[in-house]
Design a protein around this motif. Structure first.
Motif, PDB file in Angstrom:
ATOM      1  N   ARG A   8       0.823  -1.180   0.000  1.00 24.72           N
ATOM      2  CA  ARG A   8       0.000   0.000   0.000  1.00 24.72           C
ATOM      3  C   ARG A   8       0.869   1.246   0.000  1.00 24.72           C
ATOM      4  O   ARG A   8       0.378   2.346  -0.188  1.00 24.72           O
ATOM      5  N   SER A 197       4.965  11.068   8.268  1.00 25.15           N
ATOM      6  CA  SER A 197       5.769  12.271   8.401  1.00 25.15           C
ATOM      7  C   SER A 197       4.906  13.465   8.011  1.00 25.15           C
ATOM      8  O   SER A 197       4.187  13.443   7.028  1.00 25.15           O
ATOM      9  N   ILE A 198       4.979  14.473   8.828  1.00 23.94           N
ATOM     10  CA  ILE A 198       4.165  15.675   8.667  1.00 23.94           C
ATOM     11  C   ILE A 198       5.113  16.834   8.403  1.00 23.94           C
ATOM     12  O   ILE A 198       6.179  16.918   9.002  1.00 23.94           O
ATOM     13  N   PHE A 209      -2.574  11.981  12.876  1.00 19.96           N
ATOM     14  CA  PHE A 209      -3.600  12.721  12.150  1.00 19.96           C
ATOM     15  C   PHE A 209      -3.950  13.995  12.913  1.00 19.96           C
ATOM     16  O   PHE A 209      -4.274  13.952  14.093  1.00 19.96           O
TER      17      PHE A 209
ATOM     18  N   GLN B  46     -10.939  15.246   5.011  1.00 15.91           N
ATOM     19  CA  GLN B  46      -9.724  14.419   4.939  1.00 15.91           C
ATOM     20  C   GLN B  46     -10.041  12.956   5.209  1.00 15.91           C
ATOM     21  O   GLN B  46      -9.560  12.051   4.534  1.00 15.91           O
ATOM     22  N   GLN B  47     -10.884  12.735   6.221  1.00 12.66           N
ATOM     23  CA  GLN B  47     -11.204  11.348   6.574  1.00 12.66           C
ATOM     24  C   GLN B  47     -12.073  10.692   5.520  1.00 12.66           C
ATOM     25  O   GLN B  47     -11.956   9.496   5.258  1.00 12.66           O
ATOM     26  N   ILE B  55      -7.098   4.657   1.945  1.00 16.39           N
ATOM     27  CA  ILE B  55      -5.794   4.935   2.558  1.00 16.39           C
ATOM     28  C   ILE B  55      -6.080   5.452   3.975  1.00 16.39           C
ATOM     29  O   ILE B  55      -7.234   5.563   4.367  1.00 16.39           O
ATOM     30  N   HIS B  56      -5.029   5.722   4.714  1.00 19.72           N
ATOM     31  CA  HIS B  56      -5.237   6.157   6.089  1.00 19.72           C
ATOM     32  C   HIS B  56      -5.374   7.682   6.147  1.00 19.72           C
ATOM     33  O   HIS B  56      -4.675   8.386   5.419  1.00 19.72           O
ATOM     34  N   PRO B  57      -6.238   8.194   7.010  1.00 18.12           N
ATOM     35  CA  PRO B  57      -6.392   9.648   7.144  1.00 18.12           C
ATOM     36  C   PRO B  57      -5.061  10.363   7.362  1.00 18.12           C
ATOM     37  O   PRO B  57      -4.841  11.456   6.844  1.00 18.12           O
ATOM     38  N   VAL B  58      -4.165   9.721   8.114  1.00 16.94           N
ATOM     39  CA  VAL B  58      -2.897  10.393   8.413  1.00 16.94           C
ATOM     40  C   VAL B  58      -2.068  10.588   7.143  1.00 16.94           C
ATOM     41  O   VAL B  58      -1.306  11.540   7.016  1.00 16.94           O
ATOM     42  N   GLU B  59      -2.268   9.721   6.155  1.00 17.77           N
ATOM     43  CA  GLU B  59      -1.544   9.892   4.892  1.00 17.77           C
ATOM     44  C   GLU B  59      -2.058  11.111   4.140  1.00 17.77           C
ATOM     45  O   GLU B  59      -1.290  11.851   3.521  1.00 17.77           O
ATOM     46  N   PHE B  61      -3.418  13.704   5.587  1.00 18.30           N
ATOM     47  CA  PHE B  61      -2.938  14.843   6.361  1.00 18.30           C
ATOM     48  C   PHE B  61      -1.468  15.115   6.076  1.00 18.30           C
ATOM     49  O   PHE B  61      -1.038  16.261   5.975  1.00 18.30           O
ATOM     50  N   SER B  62      -0.709  14.035   5.905  1.00 15.26           N
ATOM     51  CA  SER B  62       0.710  14.170   5.602  1.00 15.26           C
ATOM     52  C   SER B  62       0.917  14.930   4.291  1.00 15.26           C
ATOM     53  O   SER B  62       1.754  15.829   4.202  1.00 15.26           O
ATOM     54  N   SER B  65      -0.018  18.608   4.742  1.00 12.15           N
ATOM     55  CA  SER B  65       0.979  19.355   5.500  1.00 12.15           C
ATOM     56  C   SER B  65       2.234  19.608   4.671  1.00 12.15           C
ATOM     57  O   SER B  65       2.992  20.518   4.957  1.00 12.15           O
ATOM     58  N   PHE B  66       2.431  18.815   3.631  1.00  8.55           N
ATOM     59  CA  PHE B  66       3.622  18.990   2.792  1.00  8.55           C
ATOM     60  C   PHE B  66       3.478  20.192   1.867  1.00  8.55           C
ATOM     61  O   PHE B  66       4.431  20.921   1.634  1.00  8.55           O
ATOM     62  N   ALA B  68       2.292  23.829   0.628  1.00  8.00           N
ATOM     63  CA  ALA B  68       1.953  25.119   1.211  1.00  8.00           C
ATOM     64  C   ALA B  68       0.605  25.625   0.723  1.00  8.00           C
ATOM     65  O   ALA B  68      -0.041  26.412   1.401  1.00  8.00           O
ATOM     66  N   THR B  72      -5.515  23.075   6.243  1.00  5.73           N
ATOM     67  CA  THR B  72      -6.610  22.429   6.964  1.00  5.73           C
ATOM     68  C   THR B  72      -7.489  23.464   7.663  1.00  5.73           C
ATOM     69  O   THR B  72      -8.645  23.208   7.914  1.00  5.73           O
TER      70      THR B  72
END
Lengths: 639, 157
Positions: A8, A197-198, A209, B46-47, B55-59, B61-62, B65-66, B68, B72
């Protein structure tokens, strides 16, 4: 992770592997490479790192881990490849041509030293007061490569606040060196997806998150990230100071239960070869530290088998005879708190399938503060109950609000193998030299069935030994050679097994005689079971069940959150690799085989507890009150 | 977020996923469309994107955040981005910055109380030959002087 398609991870994080040749003797199957002017023959597609390992040349690694996909982000493993303009990361370079490699040139040495130096310039190193002091990969590399000054500066103040919100995992991002092992663990290995990574550039950091604290996101506390972290950026929440305080308090009656996996792994913390069981030495050590009683969690593992097995029989009876459509099958095991939380988050609609039986740790907790307290005349208020576990999720589990059925907090502290080793060392005890001693009564003896709970497939094997004997009346030894259910053993991600029950049945054992009249309703039936370890594999099984596939027809499925089961848990000694997991499993299975008593229902102490205390039998009112629990529908959404 | 708003958002994202396909590679175009229409990508969106792309929400968000230009938190109607890279700096970016700050009454990184303007720095806008330059939403203004910058700000609608 079988093929590229299963990954994935984004393309950039996928390994640069090429199809390995099946026939090495064919032309092009192997390649001769020159490493430091020495010729080595390697299979096509071997990475430079592996080729060097074959040639006996050591290359430093940091972001590389056997369990994880290749990232090539830390660059510490760079080597010189003739004809290439720049240095190449050896972990991410598959050999496809007869190249010439040099691993120790001035350029390589300088690059490596600079890379370490650059990491140190971002790493908040407080080595003396760090939990990983002496077991830190960055520290070791700095020593190995002669970093003798901070060329690029050094951090003297922590850059981030420490996240202590979770019961299990503490995140200290000031110590993070961005190797992204935790990210790959969380997303690829476990498929939980909490860490990424953020940010960008020098603002990059690993976070959750919306940068929420760990307790607010869908972290299952499995602790695999702790086990992969090369520094102390991720560590377990250590309760050892509170435990010392309880031990030093003369009014407190401190008892400890020890799980099978730490006993097979704690030797590694004392410099011994992996796979040496130190069960009885550990008993003595714990007594000398000051624990009043040392119990064996395997006893409640046996109890779990009786309770969970009875629950399965009741479910099957209701579904097959009562034609009750509300019965949820397959039944899932509930021993792994990481898995339980995973299910609560990701598949809350399947919570009814989860066995309501508590995990062995929590069963023991409620028995200690009720049965044991009664029997020995100790005030349960004065008991401090500690659990030695291979697991960080157990710290979360014992703090779940519903785990107070004895009227008190059932288990006060969950302690991991690493923390126990630290306490033993702190007490000035050399564990391997301890004399042997036995567990304390009234839970003295436990069976080998409880012991193998520590390995993946163990719960299933223990359950099969008992259920098959219950139903067929025959001896498990007559059905499986030496009562070893080999089909559910081993490290395959998902294991599946069918057990035809035949039509020769024994009488219903006295213990559950009030629940089912006879076994005739199982005539010609086949018991289908499956085992999955690691939440990534659990996800595959769950998706299959959702789609109505093969696993939806199973009757009983064992799930463990950690790869390899408890023996690969997040609280186990660092490092944990596939090879080390194998050795720990061997130690556990060997100990099981050396025991006389290998089936849960034959354990005389189990029979006794049902005679003396849980008089109404398994799954009765009292056992439901003390030994069973309920779960929370958590869901995935974070508001 | 109200349930009604949530449902509308879900519907919108479902349409976007249909348009770009449920692959990982569709993530950026989907996020850009949400950003364009809503001026931000809320937590819930995002969720939902994560759920629909598996995919995962944190991805998600990642990724946000990358970049500019993805954010959010809601920003003002006009996002003013002043170039802070070397050429514009030499050509007098600092004076423009002061003029804008005085005009809007906010410092960089802030939004005016009426949610009309958000002031930010941007890295090279590619207008080095015509610096100093600034970007208001999608339009670049070059060869700025303090007076001209204030006039432009007053003029945007």
């Amino acid at each position: 992770m079988d093929s590229r398609k299963d990954y994935r991870a984004p393309l950039s994080q996928q390994p640069l592997t090429i199809e390995k040749p099946t026939d090495l003797t064919a032309i092009g199957g192997t390649i001769t490479v020159e490493i430091n002017e020495k010729k080595v023959v390697v299979p096509l597609g071997t990475t430079i790192l592996d080729a060097c390992k074959m040639a006996g040349i050591s290359i430093p690694t940091l972001c590389h881990h056997e369990d994880l996909c290749i990232a090539g982000v830390c660059r510490i493993c760079v080597v010189e490849v003739e004809g290439m303009r720049t240095l190449q990361a050896s972990c991410a370079f598959p050999i496809t041509a007869p190249i010439k490699i040099k691993t120790s040139t001035p350029m390589v040495r300088k690059a490596r030293r600079h890379i370490i130096d650059l990491m140190l310039s971002e790493h908040y190193g407080e080595c003396y007061s760090c939990v990983r002091n002496g077991n830190c990969e960055l520290q070791n590399l700095a020593k190995e490569y002669g970093v003798d000054g901070y060329t690029f500066g050094h951090v003297d103040k922590p850059r981030y606040e420490i996240d202590r919100s979770s019961y299990a995992v503490i995140r200290d991002m000031s110590k993070c060196i961005l190797c992204k092992r935790c990210v790959r663990t969380c997303i690829d290995l476990q498929e939980v997806g909490v860490l990424e990574s953020i940010g960008r550039g020098d603002m990059t950091h690993i976070s959750t998150f919306l940068e929420k604290p760990l307790s607010d996101v869908i972290c299952i506390n499995c602790g695999q990230c702790i086990n992969r972290c090369p520094t102390a950026a991720l560590r377990a929440n250590d309760p050892s100071d509170e435990i010392w305080r309880a031990i030093d308090d003369p009014k407190k009656h401190v008892v400890i239960q020890t799980a099978p996996s730490p006993r097979a792994a704690i030797c590694e913390e004392f410099g011994m070869e992996a796979g040496t069981s130190l069960t009885q030495e550990l008993n003595t050590a714990l007594k000398r530290i000051g624990f009043d009683k040392v119990f064996d969690t395997n006893f409640t593992a046996d109890l779990t088998i009786i309770e969970e097995g009875t629950e399965l029989i009741i479910r099957l009876y209701k579904a097959l005879v009562g034609k009750d459509a509300s019965v949820s099958l397959p039944q899932f095991t509930s021993c792994s708190p990481g898995w339980v939380k995973y299910l609560e988050h990701y598949y809350p609609e399947y919570l009814d399938n989860l066995s309501s039986a508590k995990s062995p740790q929590q069963m023991f907790g409620s028995l200690i503060k009720t049965f044991y307290a009664q029997k020995n005349g100790v005030n349960p208020e004065d008991i401090v109950s500690v659990a030695l576990m291979p697991c960080s999720a157990k710290k979360f589990e014992c703090n779940r609000p519903e785990m107070a059925d004895s009227g008190y907090k059932d288990v006060d502290y969950g302690l991991t193998t690493r923390e126990m080793a630290k306490m033993i060392k702190e007490a000035g005890i050399n564990l391997p030299e301890m004399p042997k001693s036995h567990f304390d009564d009234p839970f003295g003896e436990a069976s080998g069935a409880g012991l193998i709970f520590g390995a993946t497939g163990g719960v299933m094997e223990a359950a099969i030994r008992t259920i098959v004997e219950f139903i067929t009346g025959a001896k498990a030894e007559d059905i499986f050679a030496n009562a070893n259910v080999v089909d559910v053993r081993g490290f395959d991600g998902i294991k599946y097994m069918e057990i035809p029950l035949g039509d020769k049945f024994g009488p219903v054992p006295g213990l559950i005689a009030h629940l089912v009249p006879n076994w005739d309703w199982l005539k010609g039936a086949t018991l289908k079971v499956a085992v999955a370890h690691g939440t990534a594999n659990a996800k595959k099984v769950m998706d299959d069940i959702k789609a109505g596939g093969k696993f939806s027809e199973c009757h009983f499925i064992e799930f463990m959150a950690c790869p390899g089961g408890c023996l690969g848990g997040g609280g186990q000694p660092i490092p944990t690799t596939p090879e080390i997991r194998m050795k720990r499993a061997q130690a556990i299975y060997a100990e099981d085989e050396s025991l006389e008593l290998r089936k849960s229902h034959e354990n005389p102490h189990i029979t006794k507890i049902y005679e003396e205390f849980l008089t109404e039998g398994p799954c009765s009112h009292l056992s439901h009150k003390l030994l069973h629990t309920h779960y929370v529908k958590r869901g995935k959404y974070i508001i | 977020m109200l349930i009604l708003e949530k449902n509308a958002m879900t519907e919108e994202i479902e349409k976007l996923v249909e348009k770009y396909g449920p692959e990982r590679s569709s993530l950026l175009p989907i996020l850009q469309d949400i950003q364009r229409d809503h001026k931000s990508i809320p937590d819930f969106a995002q969720q939902e994107v994560a759920r629909l792309l598996d995919i995962h929400p944190v991805e998600v968000f990642s990724v946000i955040s990358f970049y500019a230009f993805l954010n959010t938190e809601a920003k003002g109607k006009f996002i003013v981005r002043l170039c802070r890279t070397i050429t514009c700096d030499i050509k007098g970016k600092e004076r423009i910055a002061q003029a804008i700050e005085r005009e809007l009454g906010i410092t960089f990184g802030e939004t005016t109380k009426d949610n009309k303007y958000t002031l930010e720095y941007a890295n090279c806008l590619g207008m080095c030959d015509q610096g100093p330059a600034m970007l208001i939403n999608d339009i670049v203004y070059a060869n700025l002087t303090p007076e001209k910058a204030v006039k432009i700000l007053k003029g945007v609608k």
